[in-house]
Design a protein around this motif. Structure first.
Motif, PDB file in Angstrom:
ATOM      1  N   GLY A  68     -28.942  22.296 -68.724  1.00  0.00           N
ATOM      2  CA  GLY A  68     -28.106  23.003 -69.682  1.00  0.00           C
ATOM      3  C   GLY A  68     -28.329  22.536 -71.107  1.00  0.00           C
ATOM      4  O   GLY A  68     -27.592  22.895 -72.020  1.00  0.00           O
ATOM      5  N   GLU A  69     -29.360  21.700 -71.350  1.00  0.00           N
ATOM      6  CA  GLU A  69     -29.596  21.181 -72.699  1.00  0.00           C
ATOM      7  C   GLU A  69     -30.596  22.028 -73.472  1.00  0.00           C
ATOM      8  O   GLU A  69     -30.516  22.136 -74.692  1.00  0.00           O
ATOM      9  N   SER A  70     -31.567  22.598 -72.760  1.00  0.00           N
ATOM     10  CA  SER A  70     -32.627  23.342 -73.469  1.00  0.00           C
ATOM     11  C   SER A  70     -32.928  24.615 -72.706  1.00  0.00           C
ATOM     12  O   SER A  70     -33.133  24.577 -71.481  1.00  0.00           O
ATOM     13  N   PHE A  71     -33.008  25.727 -73.437  1.00  0.00           N
ATOM     14  CA  PHE A  71     -33.309  27.009 -72.797  1.00  0.00           C
ATOM     15  C   PHE A  71     -34.712  26.980 -72.170  1.00  0.00           C
ATOM     16  O   PHE A  71     -34.895  27.388 -71.028  1.00  0.00           O
ATOM     17  N   GLU A  72     -35.696  26.436 -72.934  1.00  0.00           N
ATOM     18  CA  GLU A  72     -37.091  26.466 -72.436  1.00  0.00           C
ATOM     19  C   GLU A  72     -37.211  25.658 -71.144  1.00  0.00           C
ATOM     20  O   GLU A  72     -37.825  26.095 -70.185  1.00  0.00           O
ATOM     21  N   ARG A  73     -36.583  24.452 -71.165  1.00  0.00           N
ATOM     22  CA  ARG A  73     -36.732  23.587 -69.987  1.00  0.00           C
ATOM     23  C   ARG A  73     -36.055  24.234 -68.776  1.00  0.00           C
ATOM     24  O   ARG A  73     -36.604  24.239 -67.675  1.00  0.00           O
ATOM     25  N   ASP A  74     -34.881  24.782 -68.974  1.00  0.00           N
ATOM     26  CA  ASP A  74     -34.181  25.411 -67.845  1.00  0.00           C
ATOM     27  C   ASP A  74     -34.925  26.649 -67.361  1.00  0.00           C
ATOM     28  O   ASP A  74     -34.971  26.932 -66.164  1.00  0.00           O
ATOM     29  N   MET A  75     -35.472  27.414 -68.306  1.00  0.00           N
ATOM     30  CA  MET A  75     -36.200  28.627 -67.916  1.00  0.00           C
ATOM     31  C   MET A  75     -37.429  28.263 -67.075  1.00  0.00           C
ATOM     32  O   MET A  75     -37.760  28.920 -66.085  1.00  0.00           O
ATOM     33  N   ARG A  76     -38.097  27.173 -67.477  1.00  0.00           N
ATOM     34  CA  ARG A  76     -39.263  26.708 -66.704  1.00  0.00           C
ATOM     35  C   ARG A  76     -38.837  26.329 -65.279  1.00  0.00           C
ATOM     36  O   ARG A  76     -39.488  26.675 -64.298  1.00  0.00           O
ATOM     37  N   ALA A  77     -37.684  25.623 -65.179  1.00  0.00           N
ATOM     38  CA  ALA A  77     -37.180  25.224 -63.860  1.00  0.00           C
ATOM     39  C   ALA A  77     -36.817  26.451 -63.034  1.00  0.00           C
ATOM     40  O   ALA A  77     -37.085  26.510 -61.822  1.00  0.00           O
ATOM     41  N   ALA A  78     -36.215  27.460 -63.699  1.00  0.00           N
ATOM     42  CA  ALA A  78     -35.830  28.685 -62.980  1.00  0.00           C
ATOM     43  C   ALA A  78     -37.070  29.377 -62.425  1.00  0.00           C
ATOM     44  O   ALA A  78     -37.086  29.851 -61.282  1.00  0.00           O
ATOM     45  N   LYS A  79     -38.131  29.407 -63.256  1.00  0.00           N
ATOM     46  CA  LYS A  79     -39.374  30.037 -62.776  1.00  0.00           C
ATOM     47  C   LYS A  79     -39.951  29.250 -61.605  1.00  0.00           C
ATOM     48  O   LYS A  79     -40.531  29.816 -60.686  1.00  0.00           O
ATOM     49  N   GLY A  80     -39.799  27.917 -61.641  1.00  0.00           N
ATOM     50  CA  GLY A  80     -40.262  27.088 -60.515  1.00  0.00           C
ATOM     51  C   GLY A  80     -39.502  27.444 -59.242  1.00  0.00           C
ATOM     52  O   GLY A  80     -40.093  27.550 -58.157  1.00  0.00           O
TER      53      GLY A  80
END
Length: 1542
Positions: A1050-1062
């Motif tokens: 919940g800290e960074s959109f890019e990092r969370d989006m990457r995790a979601a794609k994973g």
């Protein structure tokens, strides 16, 4: 050190060294080649005799020890007294030549002092004999000439002019001819080929008769221009020298014509003592049986046939020579010669037939394309039609012939009949003047039978080669089995020639390639079958009983008497054939006389196993010893007939089907077989049956099929010859296509580098190297010739590059990452191309894209497996070449990481071309398993891997990679995935029945999962500024709640989006795998599922070359497809077994699908095993495709850093390679810096003197033993064990099977009874140990008279490269130090003392001493001295041991020591031929190990060399058959194994 050319194409040519019998000094010269085993034993000559010999003294006085000025008279005197033969079949006194050759007469005396202008005839002839001997010994023959190339050209010129003004004896003519044969077999050697190829060039057409010359030019109009240009050039040259232009006088023009005429002169007038006139038919009849025949002339005629066959069977020499052979009508004259029909001319006749076959071979000589059957037939019709028109116009007498239909006159008899109406003059006029088939000057042109023979052979219809092959029985019969000129005995010495095809550099067409391999493979298997019959039949003890019928007193494991044999069905022939479609028979036999183990072997027989039906009729009276000596093998065995057959089904006494694999019997219904009678339904060979039945009808011969009384089986591993022969025959019947890019190279023509990746279309321009590079520095070192710049995926510069990397590869790579050609000339050119980088100028730029791989998923199992090997630049070059289309050849010296490189090629190939399928082929199951275990550790999903064949059981993994295992794994995986789908449905509050089948799961994915993901992406696209949007809106949060770490921060959109794609990638993989499982859901039978897996699902399919050849038909039927072929150990695989895997799929639209062929091997190590010496030495059958490609100069990449052995040990063999260095860790690791405890040196040569007055001994031919070395080696082994070296780290190797068995006997006596010593990891031969390694190797070289087959440098390389930390070589120094081929290694070995240097202060296996520090060397005096040292150490060990035991006992009154340590040999269940964990501790029981002085070597011990030690050691319970009988003679099977291995 000796200059050694380790890299040119020329010195891989002749390595097939083998042992040869040396004739006894008092033996008659005219001993026939087929002499009895052992009669010409090498033991005829000892080292001391060689040292006392006159020639050895001359050698040491003139060129070995001291160098006197050159004396031409000495050369003449040696030649006249030592090298000439007065009479008999032998052309040279073999053992005199061997002594001179071993003493380096050629290298140190004849060649350094050779001057073309002044050398005498004897000098040139002596050089010819030495070169021939090198070829016979199969060692590199031209190596010493490379220092003076111009002088060598002068030598060849002298050879070609040798006969001018000099009459040679018949023996000299034969030796001269053998030299020419050897020269034409060495066309890859530039210094040889540039001279000898001129002899078979267009110039030789000057010597054609005018009529033939005109006919050839009219058939090949393209040659007219070439001919005119050549004449113009020649006349210019003549004018330049001021000579009159007379082309017919030049050497190149006359040479071959003169040779042929000289041969015809010998054939016609010298073979028989009485001279014949050309037309003297009466004399010919007389010659048939009553005259004395000159054996030397017969040998010369045979050799000349071999010479012509060699020239006609390779395109460069065939092209212009064939018209010359036809012009002189060599074949017709040979057919009519007396020798052709004489009993002593049998081999000559077979060679003439082979020559005729090659003269009429179905090929266009000038274009090099194969003619189809239709084209051959059409050209025959055209030729005949024009002849009929001509006859109709010009020759009234031939009116009937002119008007006949072609079917009535194209047979030999009909045509001869029609021509017989002409008078002799008319016939001569027709042949010589009108048709111009012959010159009128030909002395034979008066003979009517000769003229008719020429006409008939020109006009008759040739039998199609395809038809001939299809009519050939695949199983050998008794006629071919004991024909010495086709299947020679083990005694072949390389002196005579044989009626066999040869494998050399080039082949005429693919059909020619297949045909030669078919014949050789068939004969090699025939030889093995013959040996098995000779082994099995004597045990049956056949005799004639009172009723006059054959009965059997004995029993044999592999052969059983037949109770009943009947033919049950003969099917009608197929359309267009004459042989029956199939012939089946039933054979009944009893297994009542066998024990349980052998019964189970007979009960285990299954469909497609091959049997042999034997008919045995012994003589009524046993043969006397004189009769037995004269009798042939079949006469001694009473063997009448041999026929092969194949099992269709086998039934027990109640008629129940056994071992059925077709699915007719379900597994749970299987019952053990009942009773002792077995009935086998077999398929007989239809072609053989047709021939036999025709003979009965036409000649009234005996009915073979009513006489069979013995059924013989063979070991299953050795019995797959029929399937392989069928595969080759099927290939001949197909229009088989090798990929276009490989075709010319495969046959040996064209540009050698045409199939290299840089010359191929459809390259992969950008390659994703995944985990190949460990970091950016690793990449920079691999591309050191380039200016490297890293960029991100969006094109911006990357300042902190991390793998993985994508590289856009330029078509021409610089640096050492490219392939080097095998030829010296090409090397120079390629090096110029490569090193054009200007040192001052700018380096080319290479742009590397460092990209961030997508998140693989939130679970640990989602993370890809990573490579940890730091590949060298050369290995990277091999990987780049391997992933691009075309032919990649990788030479992997010992320990250079061949397997790691192969695995990385597969890994990168899978990721870059995921839709392509790769086939892996290896020679051994062991290598395949090594490869597979490493692929498992890479990022290739296990579901895409498949392992076919028998060795799958030995895979050291938990997973099962066989077809059945993969199918089961897929079904289990399906259930796991469906349960995950149900969990996903639950997490989305949907009904769980979506996970019922793969199909429903597929709908669920589309309707619920993918749609939710798309909605989520749309929602996120509008709110990229919110850091928590992903966490809030992700639809599958509940499903991923069980991950080890929280998915979102919940800290960074890019990092969370990457995790979601994973996470989504994880889901996508689940449904993708389910889609792949769907087929297994639909297909119900196991067989269908397994076939689907093999043909569709698996991306990497692995098998051995034997399995590929056996199952080719099945693969074609199933529609098996693959794009890439990777072959490991390819220098150990026979030519044909390398070729078949290229063709396991049907071509698509006339094109082959194969895109890449990657061959990995090492031609400097041992070649494929060929058991019969003759096929190995005469036919070069042990040449692998890999070695042939290297000889042809095809570029290869040679890995150049070894990581196996200490650098000092690696020096013993790295001279053989281009520039073999060491990997960093071999120089840095502590283990490589520490000395070997107890030894002063890490490697040493130990000189072993005679022991009890004996050096080597050979109880029977080729079964070499050396008792002194065996005792010494075992003493050193005991010494190492007493110091505490682990047994599994020590291997004992030797170069002969006889010595292997002797060492095992000594170990059984001296080591096995004591558990704290026990047997070593392995006791085996160097040949068997290829591909393996150990820390310490003790090597026994056995020989003390002649160097033997260690002269094959490849065997030396294998022997020297097996040890990692310590190598101790036991041999006779005085013999090996003077061997020319082995100099580089032995000079290094002999820089150290030749007595074993021990460090006696070190009493344990641990030392801090550095390897360079030799300490205080204690030199061992000899075998007895070593025994004393071992005894002292043993006593010290016992004293120390008893002290510790006593101390332990006094502390705790414990259990008796026997309960802890039983010195019972039964516990040592390890096999000396398999790796074993041998404990170094253990108590002492019984007596100390015998030292040599206390008792002689016990010859009784193990039986056959390969049995497990269980059998060898439990002598308390069962007496074991000794490996030698009472007279010191080994068992027959042991000798046979020895000769096979060697």
């Amino acid at each position: 050190m000796t200059k050694v050319y380790g890299t040119g194409a020329y010195d891989f040519k002749r390595h097939r060294v083998a042992e040869y019998p040396v004739e006894l000094p008092n033996q008659l010269d005219d001993k026939p080649v087929e002499s009895k085993a052992g009669s010409t034993l090498p033991s005829a000559i000892t080292l001391s005799e060689i040292q006392r010999d006159r020639l050895t003294k001359i050698a040491s006085e003139n060129w070995l020890k001291m160098e006197k000025p050159f004396d031409a008279e000495l050369v003449k005197e040696i030649y006249m007294t030592e090298l000439t033969v007065k009479e008999g079949r032998k052309t040279v006194p073999l053992h005199r030549v061997m002594i001179l050759e071993v003493s380096q007469y050629l290298e140190n005396y004849l060649w350094p002092n050779f001057k073309a202008e002044t050398a005498s005839f004897e000098h040139v002839m002596s050089m010819i004999l030495m070169i021939n001997e090198k070829f016979r010994e199969n060692v590199a023959a031209w190596m010493c000439f490379y220092d003076r190339k111009d002088a060598f050209r002068g030598f060849l010129d002298r050879v070609l002019r040798l006969k001018e003004g000099k009459a040679l004896t018949i023996a000299e003519k034969t030796n001269y001819l053998v030299f020419m044969i050897n020269a034409f077999q060495s066309l890859e050697d530039e210094i040889v080929s540039e001279t000898v190829l001129k002899l078979a060039s267009l110039q030789c057409w000057h010597s054609l008769s005018y009529g033939r010359f005109q006919m050839e030019l009219s058939l090949n109009p393209d040659l007219i221009k070439k001919w005119k240009r050549m004449i113009k050039r020649e006349s210019k040259e003549a004018a330049k020298w001021g000579e009159p232009f007379d082309p017919s006088s030049s050497l190149e023009v006359k040479f071959l014509r003169n040779l042929i005429e000289e041969f015809l002169e010998v054939l016609d007038h010298k073979v028989f003592a009485q001279k014949h006139s050309v037309n003297g038919d009466d004399d010919l009849v007389a010659a048939y049986g009553f005259e004395k025949i000159d054996d030397a002339c017969v040998l010369y005629c045979e050799r000349f046939m071999e010479f012509l066959i060699d020239l006609l069977s390779q395109l460069p020499t065939r092209r212009y020579l064939r018209p010359l052979v036809a012009d002189v009508a060599v074949v017709a004259k040979c057919h009519l010669s007396a020798l052709y029909r004489h009993e002593k001319g049998k081999l000559f006749a077979q060679l003439v037939d082979l020559l005729q076959f090659y003269e009429n071979f179905e090929i266009n000589d000038h274009v090099g394309t194969q003619l189809t059957d239709d084209e051959v037939l059409q050209s025959h019709y055209d030729r005949f039609q024009s002849f009929q028109l001509f006859a109709f116009k010009k020759i009234p007498k031939l009116q009937e012939l002119a008007l006949s239909n072609i079917g009535a006159i194209n047979k030999r008899a009909d045509l001869s009949n029609k021509l017989s109406v002409l008078s002799p003059q008319e016939l001569q006029d027709l042949v010589c003047c009108k048709l111009k088939l012959l010159s009128k000057e030909d002395p034979w042109s008066e003979r009517v039978d000769f003229l008719i023979e020429v006409m008939v052979s020109f006009f008759e219809k040739q039998k199609s080669q395809k038809e001939a092959i299809n009519a050939l029985p695949l199983y050998p019969n008794e006629l071919i089995m004991w024909d010495e000129s086709v299947v020679p005995s083990i005694n072949y010495s390389g002196e005579g020639c044989l009626a066999l095809p040869k494998l050399n550099l080039q082949f005429l067409t693919l059909h020619d390639y297949l045909l030669r391999n078919f014949n050789l493979f068939r004969l090699e298997s025939t030889y093995e079958i013959r040996e098995d019959i000779q082994e099995a039949v004597p045990h049956l003890l056949a005799y004639i009983n009172n009723e006059g019928e054959t009965a059997f007193r004995g029993w044999s494991r592999m052969a059983v008497p037949i109770k009943d044999f009947k033919i049950t069905e003969v099917k009608q022939p197929n359309i267009g054939e004459v042989k029956p479609a199939s012939v089946t028979a039933e054979v009944t036999f009893s297994i009542s006389s066998y024990k349980a183990q052998i019964r189970s072997e007979w009960n285990a027989l299954k469909e497609h196993d091959v049997f042999f039906l034997l008919s045995i009729r012994p003589s009524f009276e046993p043969l006397s010893s004189e009769e037995a000596a004269k009798a042939s093998v079949p006469q001694r065995l009473g063997l009448q007939y041999v026929r092969g057959c194949e099992i269709i089904e086998i039934r027990d006494e109640e008629g129940t089907l056994m071992n059925d694999f077709t699915g007719r019997i379900k597994r749970d219904e299987w019952k053990p077989p009942k009773g002792e009678m077995r009935t086998v339904t077999v398929a007989l060979d239809a072609a053989q049956y047709y021939m036999d039945v025709t003979d009965i009808a036409e000649k009234g011969t005996e009915d073979v099929y009513g006489t069979f009384n013995v059924l013989m089986r063979r070991k299953p591993k050795e019995n797959n010859f029929k399937a392989i022969l069928e595969s080759i025959r099927d290939l001949m019947n197909e229009y088989c296509i090798v990929p276009d890019w490989l075709h010319n190279i495969f046959l040996g023509y064209g540009n050698p580098s045409a199939a290299q990746w840089t010359n191929m279309p459809d390259l992969l321009e950008t390659v994703d190297f995944k985990d190949t590079f460990l970091d950016a520095d690793h990449l920079r070192t691999c591309f050191s010739d380039y200016q490297i710049s890293f960029i991100n995926s969006d094109g911006t510069e990357n300042l902190d590059p991390r793998p993985p990397f994508r590289i856009r590869l330029p078509r021409t790579l610089k640096g050492n990452t490219h392939a080097l050609p095998g030829n010296k000339k090409l090397i120079a050119d390629s090096m110029n191309d490569v090193n054009m980088v200007d040192p001052c100028g700018e380096r080319d730029q290479l742009i590397i894209e460092a990209y961030i791989p997508p998140d693989p998923g939130p679970y640990p199992q989602d993370q890809p497996k990573q490579n940890s090997v730091r590949f060298t630049p050369t290995q990277i070059g091999a990987i780049i070449s391997g992933i691009q289309p075309g032919l990649t050849m990788v030479v992997g010296p010992p320990g250079t990481g061949k397997t790691d490189t192969a695995v990385q090629i597969l890994n990168v190939l899978y990721h870059n071309c995921p839709s392509q399928r790769t086939l892996i082929i290896t020679h051994s199951n062991q290598a395949l398993n090594d490869l597979f275990e490493k692929i498992m550790q890479r990022d290739v999903p296990a579901r895409y891997l498949l392992r076919l064949g028998q060795g799958e059981q030995e895979l050291a993994t938990d997973l099962d990679f066989s077809r059945q295992g993969r199918v089961n794994a897929m079904l289990v995986r399906r259930l796991e995935l469906l349960s995950e789908v149900e969990r996903l449905a639950r997490s989305l509050q949907l009904p769980e029945d979506v996970g019922y089948t793969c199909e429903t799961a597929g709908y669920f994915w589309l309707l619920h999962v993918y749609s939710r993901w798309e909605q989520f992406l749309a929602a996120c696209a509008d709110n990229e500024g919110k850091p928590t949007i992903v966490q809030d809106r992700f639809p599958f949060k509940e499903f991923f709640s069980n991950t080890p770490q929280p998915v979102f921060t919940g800290e960074s959109f890019e990092r969370d989006m990457r995790a979601a794609k994973g996470c989504f990638r994880h889901l996508k993989t689940i449904f993708q795998e389910l889609e792949e499982c769907r087929a297994f859901e639909l297909l119900k039978s196991t067989a269908d599922r397994a076939n689907y897996l093999m043909t569709k699902q698996a991306k990497i399919v692995a098998m051995t070359c034997t399995h590929a050849a056996l199952k080719r038909k099945d693969f074609l039927q199933l529609g098996f497809k693959y794009d890439n072929l990777l072959m490991e150990e390819s220098a150990q695989i026979l030519e044909i077994e390398t070729f078949i895997p290229m063709l396991l799929q049907r071509q698509e639209d006339g094109y082959a699908r194969l895109k890449r062929c990657i061959l990995i091997g090492d031609h400097h190590q041992l070649p494929p095993v060929v058991k019969n010496m003759a096929f190995q030495k005469y036919s070069h059958m042990d040449q692998s495709l890999f070695t042939r490609f290297v000889r042809l100069g095809i570029p290869y990449i040679e890995l150049n850093a070894q990581g196996r052995a200490r650098p000092s040990i690696a020096k013993l063999y790295n001279w053989r390679y281009r520039d073999l260095g060491d990997l960093p860790y071999v120089k840095e690791d502590a283990i490589f810096h520490k000395a070997n405890a107890g030894f002063s040196y890490d490697y040493q040569l130990v000189d072993v003197p005679d022991y009890h007055g004996r050096g080597e001994s050979a109880p029977s031919p080729w079964f070499y033993q050396n008792e002194g070395e065996a005792e010494y080696v075992v003493s050193v082994y005991i010494y190492m064990r007493l110091l505490g070296y682990p047994a599994n780290k020590i291997s004992i190797l030797t170069t002969y099977n006889g010595q292997k068995l002797l060492i095992r006997d000594v170990i059984n006596r001296r080591c096995v009874p004591y558990p704290f010593i026990g047997p070593p990891s392995k006791v085996t031969t160097v040949d068997k140990f290829q591909g393996q390694q150990n820390d310490f190797v003790l090597l026994s070289l056995v020989r003390t008279r002649f160097v033997g087959h260690l002269r094959d440098v490849r065997r030396l390389v294998v022997a020297m490269s097996r040890a990692r930390l310590g190598l101790y070589v036991f041999c006779r120094r005085s013999l090996f130090e003077q061997c020319y081929e082995l100099q580089p290694t032995f000079q290094l070995l002999l820089q150290r003392p030749d007595r074993l240097a021990l460090n006696v202060k070190e009493t344990t296996s641990y030392t801090e001493r550095n390897v360079e520090d030799i300490g205080d060397p204690y030199l061992v005096g000899g075998i007895e001295h070593m025994g004393d040292i071992v005894n002292q150490l043993y006593q010290a060990t016992i004293a120390s041991y008893e002290y510790h035991q006593h101390m332990a006992y006094s502390e705790t009154v414990g259990t008796p020591e026997e309960q802890n340590f039983q010195p019972n040999s039964m516990e040592m269940h390890d096999d000396m031929d398999t790796d074993m964990p041998a404990s170094a501790n253990g108590a002492v029981g019984g007596t100390p190990p015998l030292s040599q002085s206390e008792g002689p070597a016990d010859m009784n011990g193990c039986g056959n060399g390969e049995t497990t030690l269980d059998n060898q050691l439990d002598s308390e319970t069962e007496t074991q058959a000794p490996s030698t009988d009472g007279n010191g003679m080994p068992r027959e099977s042991d000798v046979k194994e020895d000769t096979k291995s060697e």
